[in-house]
Design a protein around this motif. Structure first.
Motif, PDB file in Angstrom:
ATOM      1  N   ALA A 236       0.837  -1.208   0.000  1.00  0.00           N
ATOM      2  CA  ALA A 236       0.000   0.000   0.000  1.00  0.00           C
ATOM      3  C   ALA A 236       0.869   1.255   0.000  1.00  0.00           C
ATOM      4  CB  ALA A 236      -0.937  -0.004   1.217  1.00  0.00           C
ATOM      5  N   GLU A 237       1.919   1.241   0.799  1.00  0.00           N
ATOM      6  CA  GLU A 237       2.828   2.382   0.838  1.00  0.00           C
ATOM      7  C   GLU A 237       3.572   2.529  -0.484  1.00  0.00           C
ATOM      8  OE1 GLU A 237       4.742   5.694   2.521  1.00  0.00           O
ATOM      9  OE2 GLU A 237       2.977   4.546   3.135  1.00  0.00           O
ATOM     10  N   LEU A 238       3.986   1.402  -1.056  1.00  0.00           N
ATOM     11  CA  LEU A 238       4.666   1.425  -2.355  1.00  0.00           C
ATOM     12  C   LEU A 238       3.777   2.055  -3.419  1.00  0.00           C
ATOM     13  CD1 LEU A 238       6.879   0.471  -4.404  1.00  0.00           C
ATOM     14  CD2 LEU A 238       5.620  -1.698  -4.520  1.00  0.00           C
ATOM     15  N   LEU A 239       2.519   1.657  -3.476  1.00  0.00           N
ATOM     16  CA  LEU A 239       1.614   2.179  -4.499  1.00  0.00           C
ATOM     17  C   LEU A 239       1.347   3.678  -4.294  1.00  0.00           C
ATOM     18  CD1 LEU A 239      -0.971  -0.741  -4.703  1.00  0.00           C
ATOM     19  CD2 LEU A 239       0.926  -0.245  -6.253  1.00  0.00           C
ATOM     20  N   ARG A 240       1.335   4.123  -3.043  1.00  0.00           N
ATOM     21  CA  ARG A 240       1.135   5.546  -2.791  1.00  0.00           C
ATOM     22  C   ARG A 240       2.331   6.351  -3.301  1.00  0.00           C
ATOM     23  NH1 ARG A 240       2.329   9.625   0.614  1.00  0.00           N
ATOM     24  NH2 ARG A 240       3.809   8.389   1.812  1.00  0.00           N
ATOM     25  N   ARG A 241       3.532   5.849  -3.052  1.00  0.00           N
ATOM     26  CA  ARG A 241       4.742   6.586  -3.433  1.00  0.00           C
ATOM     27  C   ARG A 241       5.146   6.365  -4.888  1.00  0.00           C
ATOM     28  NH1 ARG A 241       9.125   5.881   1.489  1.00  0.00           N
ATOM     29  NH2 ARG A 241       7.894   6.843   3.170  1.00  0.00           N
ATOM     30  N   HIS A 242       4.922   5.141  -5.371  1.00  0.00           N
ATOM     31  CA  HIS A 242       5.405   4.786  -6.709  1.00  0.00           C
ATOM     32  C   HIS A 242       4.309   4.021  -7.471  1.00  0.00           C
ATOM     33  CE1 HIS A 242       9.415   5.908  -5.281  1.00  0.00           C
ATOM     34  NE2 HIS A 242       9.197   5.140  -4.233  1.00  0.00           N
ATOM     35  N   PRO A 243       3.266   4.688  -7.863  1.00  0.00           N
ATOM     36  CA  PRO A 243       2.132   4.021  -8.514  1.00  0.00           C
ATOM     37  C   PRO A 243       2.474   3.435  -9.882  1.00  0.00           C
ATOM     38  CG  PRO A 243       1.890   6.402  -8.633  1.00  0.00           C
ATOM     39  CD  PRO A 243       3.039   6.152  -7.715  1.00  0.00           C
ATOM     40  N   ASP A 244       3.654   3.764 -10.431  1.00  0.00           N
ATOM     41  CA  ASP A 244       4.023   3.253 -11.752  1.00  0.00           C
ATOM     42  C   ASP A 244       4.695   1.894 -11.695  1.00  0.00           C
ATOM     43  OD1 ASP A 244       6.210   4.289 -10.412  1.00  0.00           O
ATOM     44  OD2 ASP A 244       7.252   4.878 -12.260  1.00  0.00           O
ATOM     45  N   VAL A 245       4.861   1.317 -10.499  1.00  0.00           N
ATOM     46  CA  VAL A 245       5.553   0.030 -10.378  1.00  0.00           C
ATOM     47  C   VAL A 245       4.863  -1.026 -11.230  1.00  0.00           C
ATOM     48  CG1 VAL A 245       4.212  -0.673  -8.348  1.00  0.00           C
ATOM     49  CG2 VAL A 245       6.480  -1.647  -8.735  1.00  0.00           C
ATOM     50  N   ASP A 246       5.663  -1.878 -11.892  1.00  0.00           N
ATOM     51  CA  ASP A 246       5.044  -2.957 -12.679  1.00  0.00           C
ATOM     52  C   ASP A 246       5.618  -4.337 -12.355  1.00  0.00           C
ATOM     53  OD1 ASP A 246       7.492  -2.996 -13.976  1.00  0.00           O
ATOM     54  OD2 ASP A 246       6.720  -2.383 -15.927  1.00  0.00           O
ATOM     55  N   ALA A 247       6.519  -4.430 -11.348  1.00  0.00           N
ATOM     56  CA  ALA A 247       7.049  -5.738 -10.950  1.00  0.00           C
ATOM     57  C   ALA A 247       7.557  -5.667  -9.519  1.00  0.00           C
ATOM     58  CB  ALA A 247       8.173  -6.168 -11.878  1.00  0.00           C
ATOM     59  N   VAL A 248       7.234  -6.699  -8.719  1.00  0.00           N
ATOM     60  CA  VAL A 248       7.671  -6.755  -7.329  1.00  0.00           C
ATOM     61  C   VAL A 248       8.234  -8.141  -7.039  1.00  0.00           C
ATOM     62  CG1 VAL A 248       7.007  -6.531  -4.907  1.00  0.00           C
ATOM     63  CG2 VAL A 248       5.866  -5.128  -6.646  1.00  0.00           C
ATOM     64  N   LEU A 249       9.471  -8.175  -6.546  1.00  0.00           N
ATOM     65  CA  LEU A 249      10.027  -9.412  -5.997  1.00  0.00           C
ATOM     66  C   LEU A 249       9.822  -9.377  -4.495  1.00  0.00           C
ATOM     67  CD1 LEU A 249      11.667 -12.042  -5.977  1.00  0.00           C
ATOM     68  CD2 LEU A 249      13.752 -10.632  -5.825  1.00  0.00           C
ATOM     69  N   CYS A 250       9.227 -10.438  -3.963  1.00  0.00           N
ATOM     70  CA  CYS A 250       8.971 -10.521  -2.529  1.00  0.00           C
ATOM     71  C   CYS A 250       9.938 -11.514  -1.887  1.00  0.00           C
ATOM     72  CB  CYS A 250       7.532 -10.957  -2.263  1.00  0.00           C
ATOM     73  SG  CYS A 250       6.305  -9.828  -2.978  1.00  0.00           S
ATOM     74  N   GLY A 251      10.338 -11.228  -0.643  1.00  0.00           N
ATOM     75  CA  GLY A 251      11.320 -12.057   0.031  1.00  0.00           C
ATOM     76  C   GLY A 251      10.789 -13.385   0.526  1.00  0.00           C
ATOM     77  N   SER A 252       9.476 -13.580   0.529  1.00  0.00           N
ATOM     78  CA  SER A 252       8.887 -14.861   0.914  1.00  0.00           C
ATOM     79  C   SER A 252       7.501 -14.961   0.298  1.00  0.00           C
ATOM     80  CB  SER A 252       8.785 -14.994   2.444  1.00  0.00           C
ATOM     81  OG  SER A 252       7.728 -14.206   2.959  1.00  0.00           O
ATOM     82  N   ASP A 253       6.961 -16.160   0.260  1.00  0.00           N
ATOM     83  CA  ASP A 253       5.617 -16.349  -0.282  1.00  0.00           C
ATOM     84  C   ASP A 253       4.565 -15.738   0.636  1.00  0.00           C
ATOM     85  OD1 ASP A 253       6.768 -17.696  -2.380  1.00  0.00           O
ATOM     86  OD2 ASP A 253       6.354 -19.686  -1.593  1.00  0.00           O
ATOM     87  N   GLN A 254       4.818 -15.738   1.947  1.00  0.00           N
ATOM     88  CA  GLN A 254       3.882 -15.093   2.869  1.00  0.00           C
ATOM     89  C   GLN A 254       3.771 -13.606   2.565  1.00  0.00           C
ATOM     90  OE1 GLN A 254       5.884 -16.882   6.465  1.00  0.00           O
ATOM     91  NE2 GLN A 254       3.802 -16.872   7.238  1.00  0.00           N
ATOM     92  N   VAL A 255       4.911 -12.953   2.429  1.00  0.00           N
ATOM     93  CA  VAL A 255       4.907 -11.527   2.092  1.00  0.00           C
ATOM     94  C   VAL A 255       4.211 -11.305   0.756  1.00  0.00           C
ATOM     95  CG1 VAL A 255       6.389  -9.578   1.483  1.00  0.00           C
ATOM     96  CG2 VAL A 255       6.943 -10.995   3.476  1.00  0.00           C
ATOM     97  N   ALA A 256       4.478 -12.181  -0.218  1.00  0.00           N
ATOM     98  CA  ALA A 256       3.892 -12.028  -1.555  1.00  0.00           C
ATOM     99  C   ALA A 256       2.373 -12.125  -1.518  1.00  0.00           C
ATOM    100  CB  ALA A 256       4.465 -13.079  -2.497  1.00  0.00           C
ATOM    101  N   ARG A 257       1.836 -13.010  -0.681  1.00  0.00           N
ATOM    102  CA  ARG A 257       0.379 -13.113  -0.575  1.00  0.00           C
ATOM    103  C   ARG A 257      -0.211 -11.791  -0.092  1.00  0.00           C
ATOM    104  NH1 ARG A 257      -2.267 -18.445  -0.337  1.00  0.00           N
ATOM    105  NH2 ARG A 257      -3.864 -17.335   0.840  1.00  0.00           N
ATOM    106  N   GLY A 258       0.438 -11.161   0.895  1.00  0.00           N
ATOM    107  CA  GLY A 258      -0.038  -9.870   1.372  1.00  0.00           C
ATOM    108  C   GLY A 258       0.084  -8.795   0.316  1.00  0.00           C
TER     109      GLY A 258
END
Length: 365
Positions: A236-258
């Motif tokens: 949510a914070e990422l989208l507020r600051r950088h709404p143009d993002v088009d790819a996210v690598l997450c450090g775990s599958d739990q984090v990725a689900r969120g």
């Protein structure tokens, strides 16, 4: 087959049935000596036909071995330790070696107790397993009489052999895959930066992007607890600051689900607008995610098997040291867009969040 009086088949009977001397039969059944393949096979076939069961104690005395290995675990029932231990046991079991599992729980007192118990049982070696790749104290300070291998646990002593996942390569693999899909605006949402694996994955991810002329600034890296709730908050914070993002690598599958929950709640489509890759390939989470989660699999069962094989080699030969890093695997599913053939929406059509969904920025933002 057993004799009618119920007594066990002896090696002498196997030798007689195979038409070889008792010494030749012993060498064939114990994997010793230089025998022709045809002779060794004839002895093994005779043993199987007669139902011969080798005496484990006699086998051990003949080679000054107990054919047992200690498995000293930091956590015995952790989701990372289960595949790791399965790999260790599979490799040792194939060599007819029994495993004593000891749950040290990261407590030096418990570990010392179990080491004393293992040595009193004359184990041939010890595999030390962990649930993270950070350094831990070496058992070498105890001057153990048997070889030790560390699996998914790095010894602080460079003379010890430590087998670890190649987390830096895992980060590079994710970056190269996303770049190949045409993604160009990246972020990384991961666990506590105090973890060695977190730092290595970030380094690999960032380095691969830089080689393609893409910068990953610190403002697009968020670190915090290994929880879905953190993934939601950070995204949510990422989208507020950088709404143009088009790819996210997450450090775990739990984090990725969120992260995917937050993207969906804010009107972003996965993978159409934002591609997401997780880490660990925890199938319980990855397969049931919406959409199914692409993830980096550390190959812990393979890692455990390799560590056990190296221990076997050290039992029969010289001891080895250093760090061996096992390459992970990219398990491609729908969340990265590789299988869906999707195209991100133009920025003018994407739903920019009106503001943050929590009071404080995620740790490390």
């Amino acid at each position: 087959m057993r004799e009618q009086n119920g007594s066990a088949v002896t090696m002498t009977e196997v030798a007689r049935h195979a038409g070889v001397s008792l010494g030749t039969a012993s060498k064939a059944l114990n994997g010793q000596g230089k025998l022709r393949d045809e002779t060794r096979r004839r002895v093994m076939d005779a043993a199987q036909e007669l139902g011969f069961q080798p005496n484990a104690l006699a086998r051990g005395l003949a080679r000054n071995r107990s054919y047992t290995v200690g498995l000293l675990a930091t956590e015995s029932l952790d989701r990372f330790s289960l595949p790791l231990h399965r790999g260790v046991e599979n490799a040792l079991g194939a060599d007819r070696i029994s495993v004593f599992l000891c749950d040290g729980r990261g407590d030096p007192v418990r570990e010392q107790f179990y080491i004393d118990q293992l040595l009193s049982r004359r184990v041939d070696g010890i595999v030390v397993t962990g649930v993270q790749s950070d350094e831990r104290p070496s058992l070498g300070q105890l001057e153990l009489p048997v070889p030790v291998v560390y699996a998914y646990s790095r010894s602080a002593d460079a003379d010890d052999l430590s087998v670890l996942p190649d987390d830096r390569f895992g980060g590079r693999m994710a970056a190269e895959h996303l770049l190949g899909l045409g993604r160009r605006t990246f972020a990384h949402i991961t666990g506590p930066i105090s973890f060695a694996a977190v730092r290595e994955r970030l380094d690999g991810f960032r380095s691969a992007l830089a080689e393609s002329g893409v910068e990953l600034s610190d403002e697009r890296v968020y670190s915090g607890p290994w929880r879905e709730s953190f993934g939601r908050q950070a995204a949510a914070e990422l989208l507020r600051r950088h709404p143009d993002v088009d790819a996210v690598l997450c450090g775990s599958d739990q984090v990725a689900r969120g992260v995917m929950d937050s993207l969906r709640e804010n009107g972003y489509r996965v993978p159409d607008d934002v591609a997401v890759i997780g880490y660990d390939n925890w199938e319980l989470l990855a397969l049931d995610a919406r959409p199914a989660l692409t993830s980096i699999d550390m190959g812990l069962e393979e890692l455990g098997r390799y560590a056990a094989q190296r221990l076997l080699a050290m039992i029969d030969g010289p001891r080895d040291g250093g760090v061996v890093r096992m390459p992970p695997h990219l398990i491609v599913r729908e969340s990265c867009g590789a299988t869906a053939g999707v195209t991100p929406r133009p920025l003018s059509e994407r739903p920019f969040p009106a503001g943050p969904t929590r009071q404080e920025a995620p740790e490390g933002a």
